[in-house]
Design an enzyme around this catalytic site. Structure first.
Site, PDB file in Angstrom:
ATOM      1  N   ASP A  28       0.138   2.747  -0.993  1.00 18.86           N
ATOM      2  CA  ASP A  28       0.917   3.280  -2.101  1.00 18.86           C
ATOM      3  C   ASP A  28       1.111   2.143  -3.099  1.00 18.86           C
ATOM      4  OD1 ASP A  28       2.490   4.856  -3.649  1.00 18.86           O
ATOM      5  OD2 ASP A  28       4.113   5.094  -2.192  1.00 18.86           O
ATOM      6  N   ASP A  29       0.475   2.233  -4.252  1.00 19.60           N
ATOM      7  CA  ASP A  29       0.514   1.149  -5.240  1.00 19.60           C
ATOM      8  C   ASP A  29      -0.117  -0.136  -4.703  1.00 19.60           C
ATOM      9  OD1 ASP A  29       2.096   3.044  -6.474  1.00 19.60           O
ATOM     10  OD2 ASP A  29       3.892   1.799  -6.614  1.00 19.60           O
ATOM     11  N   CYS A  67       0.738   8.532  -8.723  1.00 21.75           N
ATOM     12  CA  CYS A  67       0.768   8.992  -7.329  1.00 21.75           C
ATOM     13  C   CYS A  67       0.251  10.408  -7.060  1.00 21.75           C
ATOM     14  CB  CYS A  67       2.183   8.838  -6.807  1.00 21.75           C
ATOM     15  SG  CYS A  67       2.320   9.249  -5.089  1.00 21.75           S
ATOM     16  N   ASP A 266      -3.738   4.739  -4.073  1.00 21.90           N
ATOM     17  CA  ASP A 266      -3.607   5.839  -5.051  1.00 21.90           C
ATOM     18  C   ASP A 266      -3.688   5.334  -6.483  1.00 21.90           C
ATOM     19  OD1 ASP A 266      -1.152   4.513  -4.835  1.00 21.90           O
ATOM     20  OD2 ASP A 266       0.057   6.334  -5.022  1.00 21.90           O
ATOM     21  N   ASN A 267      -3.108   4.153  -6.743  1.00 16.69           N
ATOM     22  CA  ASN A 267      -3.121   3.581  -8.101  1.00 16.69           C
ATOM     23  C   ASN A 267      -2.805   2.093  -8.002  1.00 16.69           C
ATOM     24  OD1 ASN A 267      -0.343   5.595  -8.105  1.00 16.69           O
ATOM     25  ND2 ASN A 267      -0.032   3.379  -8.196  1.00 16.69           N
TER      26      ASN A 267
END
Ligand SMILES: *[C@@H]1O[C@H](CO)[C@@H](O)[C@H](O)[C@H]1NC(C)=O
Ligand SMILES: *[C@@H]1O[C@H](CO)[C@@H](O)[C@H](O)[C@H]1NC(C)=O
Length: 311
Positions: A28-29, A67, A266-267
């Protein structure tokens, strides 16, 4: 007669065909904090081990640098304007995919593959994103508590073995995202046993010295930036420790050598110019694909945007 014979041959072949499984591990990130991407400060032994069995892509890109839409693209293969998830799913954001979208876990499940999710969900509606085994959300317990997640991963793999079905497991961390906009307070007060906040039995917290961190080119090199990055390393390293636990469970389940493992994010990292931006630090993601059937490519760095495995 001939047709009958070829059908028997086909069935015999199908019976012999090796079971193949897929595990997707999503940060996540997440950013480029692993040794395989040339960061030598943050400790990432588990990702290093995975890298040595993977092709490492240095031009991996997300569909959307945010997200829910990014996850919707991963889980449907459709761009967000086609699947309907234009923005974040929960609360006031209120975006979701169209009801007629057929998601990857649904297609796989319909075709006899046992599907599971452990960790962050953040997509909807539930009717579209259905997995056979779901242990989702609850930010701290299922996404950062690597002991808790390990238990679910083991349970899923045991069930897959009981069912004797090929499986698709999607493990989505909440690390290394900020919690409530912060790194510091969260990393210091939750999970390492301090201040009565409970422990994560398998986690050995590593604190980083802000003077040692690598400040990406797009951020100002200030003490505040360095402290933030040091705390992000602690969070990233916890995820790495989790990946080590899950890979061990995969090995124990007997599926290390028939499972494709894909690792990405995700990013980009939650800093100005990165996450939610169209710039390279927002769209560019780490990506490694580990195929037990392509040992000859293990450890290679792949530059092109699209790669084909050529034997
Ligand atoms: C890391 O650095 C080396 C040496 O400069 C380079 O060859 C390699 O491609 C880099 N790795 C990635 C993933 O960019
Ligand atoms: C993490 O999960 C384990 C196993 O479920 C549990 O014993 C522990 O209390 C959890 N830690 C926190 C901080 O919630």
């Amino acid at each position: 007669m001939l047709r009958g014979l070829s059908l028997v041959c086909l069935l015999a072949f199908a019976a012999q065909a090796k079971q193949r499984n897929v595990v997707v591990i999503l940060a996540d990130d997440g950013g480029f904090m692993q040794t395989a991407y040339n960061n030598t400060v943050c400790d990432t032994p588990s990702l290093d081990a995975l890298a040595s069995r993977s092709v490492i892509f240095n031009r991996g890109y997300t569909g959307v640098s945010s997200c829910s839409p990014s996850r919707s693209v991963i889980l449907t293969g459709l761009p967000q304007h086609q699947n309907g998830m234009y923005g974040l799913h929960n609360g006031v954001h209120h975006f979701q995919s169209f009801y007629n979208v057929r998601s990857l876990p649904k297609i796989l499940s319909d075709n006899g593959i046992f599907t599971g999710i452990v960790g962050k969900y953040h997509v909807g509606p539930m009717e579209v994103y259905t997995f056979d085994y779901m242990k989702i959300d609850n930010v701290n317990q299922v996404g950062r508590n690597i002991t808790h997640m390990k238990g679910f991963v083991k349970e899923f793999l045991d069930k897959a073995n009981e069912k004797e079905k090929p499986f698709f497991l999607y493990i989505a961390f909440h690390d290394p995202q900020r919690a409530g906009g912060h790194y510091g307070p969260f990393m210091n007060k939750w999970g390492d046993g301090q201040a009565g906040h409970g422990r994560i039995p398998d986690w050995k917290p590593i604190q980083y010295n802000p003077a040692d961190v690598i400040v990406p080119y797009f951020l100002p090199d200030t003490p505040a930036t360095r402290e933030d990055i040091a705390a992000m390393y602690t969070s990233f390293n916890r995820m790495d420790q989790g990946i080590g636990l899950f890979m061990k469970e995969l090995e124990i389940s007997g599926h290390l050598d028939d499972t494709l493992v894909l690792w990405t994010s995700d990013n980009g990292i939650p800093f100005p110019g990165a996450k939610t931006n169209l710039y390279e630090p927002g769209m560019g993601e780490p990506m490694m694909i580990s195929s037990p059937d392509h040992k000859q490519h293990w450890g290679k760095v792949n530059g092109p945007l699209f790669a084909t495995f050529v034997n």
